[in-house]
Design a protein around this motif. Structure first.
Motif, PDB file in Angstrom:
ATOM      1  N   VAL A   1       7.753   7.112   4.943  1.00 17.69           N
ATOM      2  CA  VAL A   1       6.584   6.080   5.270  1.00 17.69           C
ATOM      3  C   VAL A   1       5.562   6.969   5.863  1.00 17.69           C
ATOM      4  N   GLY A   2       5.527   7.981   6.022  1.00 18.55           N
ATOM      5  CA  GLY A   2       4.429   8.583   6.780  1.00 18.55           C
ATOM      6  C   GLY A   2       4.025   8.631   8.218  1.00 18.55           C
ATOM      7  N   LEU A   3       5.166   8.423   8.958  1.00 15.72           N
ATOM      8  CA  LEU A   3       5.136   8.192  10.376  1.00 15.72           C
ATOM      9  C   LEU A   3       5.922   9.349  11.168  1.00 15.72           C
ATOM     10  N   LYS A   4       6.314  10.270  10.624  1.00 19.36           N
ATOM     11  CA  LYS A   4       7.084  11.406  11.308  1.00 19.36           C
ATOM     12  C   LYS A   4       6.464  11.895  12.393  1.00 19.36           C
ATOM     13  N   GLU A   5       5.190  12.107  12.500  1.00 17.16           N
ATOM     14  CA  GLU A   5       4.465  12.708  13.720  1.00 17.16           C
ATOM     15  C   GLU A   5       4.065  11.469  14.756  1.00 17.16           C
ATOM     16  N   PHE A   6       4.644  10.347  14.293  1.00 17.84           N
ATOM     17  CA  PHE A   6       4.340   9.234  15.477  1.00 17.84           C
ATOM     18  C   PHE A   6       5.566   8.761  15.918  1.00 17.84           C
ATOM     19  N   LYS A   7       6.747   9.632  15.792  1.00 21.09           N
ATOM     20  CA  LYS A   7       8.045   8.972  16.013  1.00 21.09           C
ATOM     21  C   LYS A   7       8.170   8.652  17.629  1.00 21.09           C
ATOM     22  N   ASP A   8       7.417   9.473  18.264  1.00 22.01           N
ATOM     23  CA  ASP A   8       7.712   9.154  19.804  1.00 22.01           C
ATOM     24  C   ASP A   8       6.565   7.947  20.303  1.00 22.01           C
ATOM     25  N   VAL A   9       5.546   7.636  19.316  1.00 25.03           N
ATOM     26  CA  VAL A   9       4.856   6.474  19.948  1.00 25.03           C
ATOM     27  C   VAL A   9       5.349   4.986  20.071  1.00 25.03           C
ATOM     28  N   LEU A  10       4.988   4.396  21.020  1.00 26.54           N
ATOM     29  CA  LEU A  10       5.039   2.912  21.115  1.00 26.54           C
ATOM     30  C   LEU A  10       4.771   2.212  19.814  1.00 26.54           C
ATOM     31  N   ALA A  11       5.352   1.395  19.520  1.00 21.06           N
ATOM     32  CA  ALA A  11       4.862   0.463  18.311  1.00 21.06           C
ATOM     33  C   ALA A  11       3.794  -0.165  18.474  1.00 21.06           C
ATOM     34  N   GLU A  12       3.407  -0.785  19.695  1.00 20.39           N
ATOM     35  CA  GLU A  12       2.240  -1.511  20.006  1.00 20.39           C
ATOM     36  C   GLU A  12       1.098  -0.420  19.785  1.00 20.39           C
ATOM     37  N   ASN A  13       1.090   0.821  20.051  1.00 19.45           N
ATOM     38  CA  ASN A  13       0.146   1.563  20.061  1.00 19.45           C
ATOM     39  C   ASN A  13      -0.255   2.231  18.526  1.00 19.45           C
ATOM     40  N   LEU A  14       0.663   1.624  17.639  1.00 14.84           N
ATOM     41  CA  LEU A  14       0.299   2.171  16.349  1.00 14.84           C
ATOM     42  C   LEU A  14      -0.834   1.380  15.680  1.00 14.84           C
ATOM     43  N   ALA A  15      -1.483   1.839  14.607  1.00 16.25           N
ATOM     44  CA  ALA A  15      -2.299   1.289  13.841  1.00 16.25           C
ATOM     45  C   ALA A  15      -1.765   0.065  13.170  1.00 16.25           C
ATOM     46  N   TYR A  16      -2.712  -0.891  12.806  1.00 18.98           N
ATOM     47  CA  TYR A  16      -1.720  -2.190  12.131  1.00 18.98           C
ATOM     48  C   TYR A  16      -1.360  -1.475  10.706  1.00 18.98           C
ATOM     49  N   GLY A  17      -2.008  -0.920  10.072  1.00 20.15           N
ATOM     50  CA  GLY A  17      -1.265  -0.104   8.613  1.00 20.15           C
ATOM     51  C   GLY A  17       0.108   0.333   8.960  1.00 20.15           C
ATOM     52  N   GLN A  18       0.115   1.214   9.921  1.00 16.25           N
ATOM     53  CA  GLN A  18       1.213   1.894  10.345  1.00 16.25           C
ATOM     54  C   GLN A  18       2.154   1.118  10.899  1.00 16.25           C
ATOM     55  N   GLN A  19       1.833  -0.163  11.444  1.00 14.76           N
ATOM     56  CA  GLN A  19       3.135  -0.944  11.821  1.00 14.76           C
ATOM     57  C   GLN A  19       3.630  -1.563  10.830  1.00 14.76           C
ATOM     58  N   ARG A  20       2.846  -2.006   9.697  1.00 17.71           N
ATOM     59  CA  ARG A  20       3.495  -2.338   8.391  1.00 17.71           C
ATOM     60  C   ARG A  20       4.286  -1.346   7.900  1.00 17.71           C
ATOM     61  N   ARG A  21       3.882  -0.279   7.729  1.00 10.89           N
ATOM     62  CA  ARG A  21       4.807   0.927   7.280  1.00 10.89           C
ATOM     63  C   ARG A  21       6.348   1.137   8.156  1.00 10.89           C
ATOM     64  N   LEU A  22       5.923   0.724   9.414  1.00 10.78           N
ATOM     65  CA  LEU A  22       6.960   1.102  10.420  1.00 10.78           C
ATOM     66  C   LEU A  22       8.204  -0.029  10.199  1.00 10.78           C
ATOM     67  N   GLU A  23       7.708  -1.381  10.080  1.00  9.30           N
ATOM     68  CA  GLU A  23       8.561  -2.619   9.657  1.00  9.30           C
ATOM     69  C   GLU A  23       9.311  -2.144   8.430  1.00  9.30           C
ATOM     70  N   ILE A  24       8.733  -1.446   7.465  1.00  7.52           N
ATOM     71  CA  ILE A  24       9.336  -1.272   6.143  1.00  7.52           C
ATOM     72  C   ILE A  24      10.417  -0.224   6.257  1.00  7.52           C
ATOM     73  N   ALA A  25      10.081   0.745   7.031  1.00 10.42           N
ATOM     74  CA  ALA A  25      11.185   1.779   7.436  1.00 10.42           C
ATOM     75  C   ALA A  25      12.407   1.035   8.005  1.00 10.42           C
ATOM     76  N   ARG A  26      12.084   0.170   9.037  1.00 13.51           N
ATOM     77  CA  ARG A  26      13.213  -0.448   9.685  1.00 13.51           C
ATOM     78  C   ARG A  26      14.110  -1.120   8.897  1.00 13.51           C
ATOM     79  N   ALA A  27      13.466  -1.883   7.765  1.00 13.93           N
ATOM     80  CA  ALA A  27      14.330  -2.645   6.986  1.00 13.93           C
ATOM     81  C   ALA A  27      14.998  -1.630   5.937  1.00 13.93           C
ATOM     82  N   LEU A  28      14.639  -0.445   5.666  1.00 16.99           N
ATOM     83  CA  LEU A  28      15.152   0.470   4.940  1.00 16.99           C
ATOM     84  C   LEU A  28      16.435   1.121   5.488  1.00 16.99           C
TER      85      LEU A  28
END
Length: 257
Positions: A138-165
Motif C-alpha cells: 500500500v506504499g507505507l513501508k517507510e512509515f511502519k513505525d509512525v503512529l496512525a494519527e500522524n499519517l496523512a489522510y490518504g495514508q490512513q485510508r491505505r493503512l486501513e486497507i492493509a489492515r483488512a488485507l
C-alpha cells in the motif's frame, strides 16, 4: 458466485432502509455499489458483515448461507471491510495496526500469549513480516513505525486497507475509500485496488467518485431509496436514463462519462 444477495430487506422500526434487493458477485470481480446518500449502501455492508441482521432475505458466501452469523465468524470465513469513517488505532504504529488485522488467523490462544510460548513468538514474527509486506503493497513501508494519527489522510485510508488485507479476505468490502482524496491519491487508490484484485481477492466497493467507479468496476448495482434501480456494466449504467435522472440529475448527464 462468491456473494449472493437474495431478496434482502432491512427495516428499522417503520423505516425501510433496503427493500427486496438482489445481486450477485463473481469471483475476482471488482463490483460497485452506488447511489445517493441514504440509498442503503452502507446498510448493505452492515448486513453482509452482520453488524445488523436482515429483516428478510438471504446472504450467501461461497454457497454457504451466512445470514445472521456473528461478525467475527464472517471475518474468519473470508470477508473483511473498511469503513466510511476511518477506524484505526490512532496510538498504535502503522505496523501494529496491520498486525492487529492478522490476529484472527492466529492459532495462539490467550495462555500462549501470556507465557510467550515458542509457537506464539513464531506466529508473531510471521505476522510482523506479513504486515511489513502489506505496508509495502500500500506504499507505507517507510512509515511502519509512525503512529496512525500522524499519517496523512490518504495514508490512513491505505493503512486501513492493509489492515483488512491482513485477515486474508476472499472478499474485501471498501466503503468510500476515495472519500476526501485528491486526484493523485485517487489514482494511487485505483492502482492499489487493481493490485488487490490481482491477488485473487474479490472487491465490493461503495464510492461516490464516479470516474473511479466507471474506470475500475466490472459491474455495478445502483440503489435508490433502498431499492435496486439498475445493474450492469459501467457502460450500461452510464446509458441508463433512470440512473442519470435519479442518481445524477438530468443536467449532470455528461459528468458520469
Amino acid at each position: 458466485m462468491v456473494l449472493k444477495i437474495q431478496n434482502v430487506s432491512k427495516n428499522f422500526g417503520g423505516i425501510s432502509a433496503l427493500t427486496d434487493v438482489s445481486f450477485s458477485i463473481k469471483e475476482g470481480e471488482i463490483y460497485g455499489l452506488i447511489g445517493p446518500n441514504g440509498a442503503g449502501k452502507t446498510t448493505m455492508f452492515n448486513l453482509i458483515t452482520n453488524i445488523f441482521s436482515p429483516t428478510a432475505g438471504e446472504i450467501t458466501f461461497n454457497e454457504e448461507n451466512i445470514t445472521g452469523i456473528k461478525p467475527h465468524k464472517i471475518t474468519e470465513k473470508g470477508i473483511c471491510r473498511t469503513y466510511q469513517n476511518i477506524r484505526l488505532f490512532t496510538q498504535m504504529s502503522a505496523l501494529e495496526n496491520v498486525m492487529v488485522g492478522g490476529h484472527c488467523r492466529s492459532r495462539s490462544g490467550v495462555m500462549r500469549g501470556v507465557f510467550r510460548t515458542k509457537l506464539q513468538r513464531k506466529e508473531e514474527q510471521e505476522l510482523k513480516q506479513k504486515a511489513e509486506g502489506l505496508l509495502e503493497l500500500v506504499g507505507l513501508k517507510e512509515f511502519k513505525d509512525v503512529l496512525a494519527e500522524n499519517l496523512a489522510y490518504g495514508q490512513q485510508r491505505r493503512l486501513e486497507i492493509a489492515r483488512a488485507l491482513a485477515s486474508d479476505p476472499k472478499l474485501l468490502l471498501l466503503d468510500e475509500p476515495a472519500a476526501g482524496m485528491n486526484e493523485k491519491e485517487t489514482d494511487s487508490l485505483f492502482d492499489l485496488i487493481k493490485k488487490v484484485q490481482a491477488r485473487g481477492i474479490t472487491v465490493l466497493i461503495i464510492e461516490h467518485d464516479m470516474p473511479l467507479i466507471m474506470k475500475i468496476c466490472d459491474r455495478i448495482t445502483v440503489l435508490n431509496f433502498g431499492k435496486k434501480l439498475a445493474e450492469g456494466t459501467p457502460l450500461e449504467i452510464q446509458d441508463n436514463d433512470a440512473v442519470i435522472e435519479a442518481y445524477l440529475g438530468k443536467e449532470e448527464e455528461d459528468d458520469i462519462a
